[in-house]
Design a protein around this motif. Sequence first.
Motif, mmCIF file in Angstrom:
data_model
loop_
_atom_site.group_PDB
_atom_site.id
_atom_site.type_symbol
_atom_site.label_atom_id
_atom_site.label_comp_id
_atom_site.label_asym_id
_atom_site.label_seq_id
_atom_site.Cartn_x
_atom_site.Cartn_y
_atom_site.Cartn_z
ATOM 1 N N THR A 240 -15.802 26.296 -6.315
ATOM 2 C CA THR A 240 -16.375 27.694 -5.686
ATOM 3 C C THR A 240 -17.873 27.480 -4.960
ATOM 4 N N ASP A 241 -18.238 26.206 -5.204
ATOM 5 C CA ASP A 241 -19.393 25.694 -4.273
ATOM 6 C C ASP A 241 -19.381 24.337 -3.916
ATOM 7 N N GLY A 242 -19.750 24.214 -2.466
ATOM 8 C CA GLY A 242 -19.574 22.727 -2.110
ATOM 9 C C GLY A 242 -18.382 22.534 -1.341
ATOM 10 N N THR A 243 -18.334 21.742 -0.143
ATOM 11 C CA THR A 243 -17.258 21.249 0.410
ATOM 12 C C THR A 243 -17.009 19.752 0.016
ATOM 13 N N ARG A 244 -15.810 19.576 -0.302
ATOM 14 C CA ARG A 244 -15.308 18.350 -0.783
ATOM 15 C C ARG A 244 -14.776 17.442 0.223
ATOM 16 N N MET A 245 -15.127 16.183 0.482
ATOM 17 C CA MET A 245 -14.664 15.341 1.716
ATOM 18 C C MET A 245 -13.544 14.414 0.953
ATOM 19 N N SER A 246 -12.515 14.363 1.618
ATOM 20 C CA SER A 246 -11.457 13.322 1.203
ATOM 21 C C SER A 246 -10.909 12.578 2.456
ATOM 22 N N ILE A 247 -10.955 11.018 2.247
ATOM 23 C CA ILE A 247 -10.332 10.434 3.359
ATOM 24 C C ILE A 247 -9.366 9.639 2.661
ATOM 25 N N ALA A 248 -8.052 9.801 2.893
ATOM 26 C CA ALA A 248 -6.851 9.115 2.166
ATOM 27 C C ALA A 248 -6.349 8.493 3.244
ATOM 28 N N SER A 249 -6.009 7.105 2.998
ATOM 29 C CA SER A 249 -5.239 6.216 4.008
ATOM 30 C C SER A 249 -4.021 5.619 3.250
ATOM 31 N N PHE A 250 -2.972 6.035 3.957
ATOM 32 C CA PHE A 250 -1.637 5.746 3.398
ATOM 33 C C PHE A 250 -1.083 4.346 3.909
ATOM 34 N N TYR A 251 -1.091 3.121 3.102
ATOM 35 C CA TYR A 251 -0.383 2.083 3.644
ATOM 36 C C TYR A 251 1.252 2.326 3.135
ATOM 37 N N ASN A 252 2.006 2.426 4.261
ATOM 38 C CA ASN A 252 3.679 2.725 3.882
ATOM 39 C C ASN A 252 4.301 1.925 4.626
ATOM 40 N N PRO A 253 5.553 1.520 4.110
ATOM 41 C CA PRO A 253 6.379 0.809 4.796
ATOM 42 C C PRO A 253 6.706 1.341 6.396
ATOM 43 N N GLY A 254 7.215 0.557 7.290
ATOM 44 C CA GLY A 254 7.653 0.935 8.516
ATOM 45 C C GLY A 254 8.739 1.669 8.296
ATOM 46 N N SER A 255 8.963 2.558 9.374
ATOM 47 C CA SER A 255 10.129 3.547 9.388
ATOM 48 C C SER A 255 11.350 2.930 9.153
ATOM 49 N N ASP A 256 11.855 1.828 9.494
ATOM 50 C CA ASP A 256 13.109 1.255 9.408
ATOM 51 C C ASP A 256 13.140 0.337 8.266
ATOM 52 N N ALA A 257 12.151 0.086 7.430
ATOM 53 C CA ALA A 257 12.071 -0.667 6.254
ATOM 54 C C ALA A 257 13.107 -0.133 5.370
ATOM 55 N N VAL A 258 14.050 -1.082 4.883
ATOM 56 C CA VAL A 258 14.845 -0.832 3.709
ATOM 57 C C VAL A 258 14.236 -1.064 2.387
ATOM 58 N N ILE A 259 14.248 0.036 1.557
ATOM 59 C CA ILE A 259 13.387 0.026 0.331
ATOM 60 C C ILE A 259 14.422 -0.038 -1.010
ATOM 61 N N TYR A 260 14.298 -1.258 -1.621
ATOM 62 C CA TYR A 260 15.203 -1.119 -3.018
ATOM 63 C C TYR A 260 14.662 -1.996 -3.960
ATOM 64 N N PRO A 261 14.825 -1.754 -5.269
ATOM 65 C CA PRO A 261 14.395 -2.580 -6.440
ATOM 66 C C PRO A 261 14.323 -3.858 -5.980
ATOM 67 N N ALA A 262 13.164 -4.613 -6.436
ATOM 68 C CA ALA A 262 13.081 -6.036 -6.369
ATOM 69 C C ALA A 262 13.955 -6.843 -7.227
ATOM 70 N N PRO A 263 15.131 -7.531 -6.621
ATOM 71 C CA PRO A 263 16.065 -8.279 -7.860
ATOM 72 C C PRO A 263 15.361 -8.981 -8.776
ATOM 73 N N GLU A 264 14.036 -9.440 -8.554
ATOM 74 C CA GLU A 264 13.687 -10.269 -9.599
ATOM 75 C C GLU A 264 13.133 -9.279 -10.682
ATOM 76 N N LEU A 265 12.934 -8.131 -10.531
ATOM 77 C CA LEU A 265 12.571 -7.085 -11.643
ATOM 78 C C LEU A 265 13.725 -6.580 -12.531
ATOM 79 N N LEU A 266 14.916 -6.780 -11.735
ATOM 80 C CA LEU A 266 16.217 -5.873 -12.408
ATOM 81 C C LEU A 266 16.715 -6.718 -13.739
ATOM 82 N N GLU A 267 16.676 -6.273 -14.839
ATOM 83 C CA GLU A 267 17.542 -6.947 -15.844
ATOM 84 C C GLU A 267 18.754 -7.461 -15.262
ATOM 85 N N LYS A 268 18.969 -8.576 -15.819
ATOM 86 C CA LYS A 268 20.347 -9.327 -15.331
ATOM 87 C C LYS A 268 21.538 -8.555 -15.641
ATOM 88 N N GLU A 269 21.435 -7.966 -16.794
ATOM 89 C CA GLU A 269 22.823 -6.776 -17.260
ATOM 90 C C GLU A 269 22.632 -5.521 -16.390
#
Length: 316
Positions: A240-269
Amino acid sequence: MENFPVISLEKLNGEERKDTMEKIKDACENWGFFELVNHGIPHDLMDTVERLTKEHYRKCMEQRFKELVASKGLEGVQTEVKDMDWESTFHVRHLPESNISEIPDLSDDYRKAMREFALRLEKLAEELLDLLCENLGLEKGYLKKAFYGSRGPTFGTKVANYPACPKPDLVKGLRAHTDAGGIILLFQDDRVSGLQLLKDGQWVDVPPMRHSIVVNLGDQLEVITNGKYKSVEHRVIAQTDGTRMSIASFYNPGSDAVIYPAPELLEKEAEENQVYPKFVFEDYMKLYAALKFQAKEPRFEAFKASNVNLGPIATV
């Protein structure tokens, strides 16, 4: 409720490294957020960016916001507004190529400070991704490479101001959502609060701290870690009082990057039946644009359904 995780990066250089890495791991697994201090970005640069951001809002954006509020009749609303946010914003792209010189109304000093700040944040984001790799048992550079695509990562900043709001119970500063991208670094106002995250079914305040950087994980890191780390719902409550400043920077994949679970993190089964889908980042963003303020799970499910017909995606 345990305390919001605050992590001092300089402790990675001494005997407290192990404990600090454990704090980062716990924050990623149980909060999806943490606050960084002693992160290496000069405080005088942060002070300059804050001063110029607030000046720019007063000179170039405040009147426009007041006119928008008047035109929408927002000050007199009697019921909850569900299709708008009480925020005044502009966006800057840094990578793959910067557009800061094209944004109108920015002073030369502001452009220069934002460029320098963005370079520091980019370096910090990449340092954090490697710390996450270390905690996950992935080789150094894995996450940066996963984000790379053919032209490198996408990196941009949303500069927002949340002005004082007469009816914060009826108009959110920013409605609840998870972030679509990779890793997000936020420089927020240290005097006016408002950011909250959802933890264990309760909204928790992200404490404003001078010269800190708030870090949160986006949907892409949830996918790559196959759910070990989670993107967490968050929102901004207008004040209700005061203006809040927010500067959010997004480090994202490139638009053509293929995203999927890292094989090392998948349980073998579980490799044949991974929990998270495989997709091209740009396709995810198109879906997110329409469904930002809805739950993330249906977005993941939509791509899992399409993976059945897709067959293997080339990853090089």
